[in-house]
Design a protein around this motif. Structure first.
Motif, mmCIF file in Angstrom:
data_model
loop_
_atom_site.group_PDB
_atom_site.id
_atom_site.type_symbol
_atom_site.label_atom_id
_atom_site.label_comp_id
_atom_site.label_asym_id
_atom_site.label_seq_id
_atom_site.Cartn_x
_atom_site.Cartn_y
_atom_site.Cartn_z
ATOM 1 N N ALA A 150 0.825 -1.217 0.000
ATOM 2 C CA ALA A 150 0.000 0.000 0.000
ATOM 3 C C ALA A 150 0.859 1.267 0.000
ATOM 4 O O ALA A 150 0.593 2.202 -0.759
ATOM 5 C CB ALA A 150 -0.947 -0.003 1.196
ATOM 6 N N GLY A 151 1.892 1.308 0.812
ATOM 7 C CA GLY A 151 2.768 2.484 0.870
ATOM 8 C C GLY A 151 3.478 2.744 -0.441
ATOM 9 O O GLY A 151 3.569 3.881 -0.906
ATOM 10 N N TYR A 152 3.981 1.688 -1.057
ATOM 11 C CA TYR A 152 4.667 1.820 -2.343
ATOM 12 C C TYR A 152 3.710 2.288 -3.432
ATOM 13 O O TYR A 152 4.055 3.118 -4.267
ATOM 14 C CB TYR A 152 5.300 0.487 -2.764
ATOM 15 N N ILE A 153 2.502 1.728 -3.410
ATOM 16 C CA ILE A 153 1.503 2.086 -4.414
ATOM 17 C C ILE A 153 1.120 3.553 -4.275
ATOM 18 O O ILE A 153 1.037 4.285 -5.266
ATOM 19 C CB ILE A 153 0.269 1.163 -4.313
ATOM 20 N N GLU A 154 0.909 4.015 -3.042
ATOM 21 C CA GLU A 154 0.565 5.423 -2.807
ATOM 22 C C GLU A 154 1.685 6.347 -3.294
ATOM 23 O O GLU A 154 1.429 7.375 -3.919
ATOM 24 C CB GLU A 154 0.301 5.671 -1.327
ATOM 25 N N ARG A 155 2.922 5.966 -3.001
ATOM 26 C CA ARG A 155 4.068 6.767 -3.428
ATOM 27 C C ARG A 155 4.144 6.835 -4.946
ATOM 28 O O ARG A 155 4.403 7.899 -5.525
ATOM 29 C CB ARG A 155 5.355 6.161 -2.859
ATOM 30 N N GLN A 156 3.907 5.702 -5.602
ATOM 31 C CA GLN A 156 3.949 5.655 -7.059
ATOM 32 C C GLN A 156 2.830 6.495 -7.659
ATOM 33 O O GLN A 156 3.039 7.201 -8.648
ATOM 34 C CB GLN A 156 3.846 4.203 -7.540
ATOM 35 N N GLU A 157 1.639 6.427 -7.065
ATOM 36 C CA GLU A 157 0.516 7.232 -7.561
ATOM 37 C C GLU A 157 0.808 8.719 -7.416
ATOM 38 O O GLU A 157 0.462 9.517 -8.293
ATOM 39 C CB GLU A 157 -0.774 6.854 -6.826
ATOM 40 N N ALA A 158 1.457 9.109 -6.314
ATOM 41 C CA ALA A 158 1.838 10.509 -6.118
ATOM 42 C C ALA A 158 2.860 10.936 -7.172
ATOM 43 O O ALA A 158 2.803 12.051 -7.704
ATOM 44 C CB ALA A 158 2.402 10.718 -4.717
ATOM 45 N N GLU A 159 3.781 10.044 -7.497
ATOM 46 C CA GLU A 159 4.790 10.324 -8.523
ATOM 47 C C GLU A 159 4.132 10.503 -9.891
ATOM 48 O O GLU A 159 4.497 11.408 -10.653
ATOM 49 C CB GLU A 159 5.801 9.169 -8.568
ATOM 50 N N VAL A 160 3.167 9.669 -10.208
ATOM 51 C CA VAL A 160 2.439 9.778 -11.480
ATOM 52 C C VAL A 160 1.712 11.122 -11.545
ATOM 53 O O VAL A 160 1.734 11.807 -12.576
ATOM 54 C CB VAL A 160 1.451 8.598 -11.645
ATOM 55 N N GLU A 161 1.079 11.517 -10.449
ATOM 56 C CA GLU A 161 0.368 12.795 -10.401
ATOM 57 C C GLU A 161 1.338 13.965 -10.605
ATOM 58 O O GLU A 161 1.036 14.927 -11.311
ATOM 59 C CB GLU A 161 -0.376 12.939 -9.072
#
Length: 119
Positions: A23-34
């Motif tokens: 979950a933490g990695y996914i959230e970080r990746q989604e923030a990077e995409v944004e």
């Protein structure tokens, strides 16, 4: 650890475990995409002179001048242009109004904010 519901299929249990673990990695990746999506919206004026950006490394200056990206996102994907170069470019554009101030000329933008390009 909460009790597992063995009535669920093994595949569903595995998907839930993966979602929790990452979950933490996914959230970080989604923030990077944004963040990258936002960079695509930041325009670089057509007449922008990259040689005016202080502290921009020589390789980045040459590649940006040759390729002439129209957005910060495009500039960030150029090989040889580092994240530090992109940060300098963004700060300079914001400081001197090159990206959003409506000036087509970076020199005019810097005259307007009285920025010393040799800082």
């Amino acid at each position: 650890m909460p009790n597992r519901n063995d009535a669920l299929s093994g595949e569903i249990i595995q998907q839930v475990e993966i979602a929790i673990k990452y979950a933490g990695y996914i959230e970080r990746q989604e923030a990077e995409v944004e963040k990258f999506k936002n960079l695509e919206d930041k325009q670089i004026p057509d007449s922008f002179d990259f040689s005016l950006v202080p502290s921009l490394c020589l390789e980045a200056r040459q590649k940006l001048s040759k390729i002439r990206p129209t957005t910060i996102g495009q500039a960030a994907r150029i090989s040889g242009v580092s994240p530090a170069d992109i940060s300098l470019l963004m700060v300079w554009l914001k400081r001197c109004g090159g990206a959003s101030g409506g000036n087509d000329s970076p020199a005019k933008a810097c005259e307007a904010c009285e920025t010393d390009l040799d800082e």
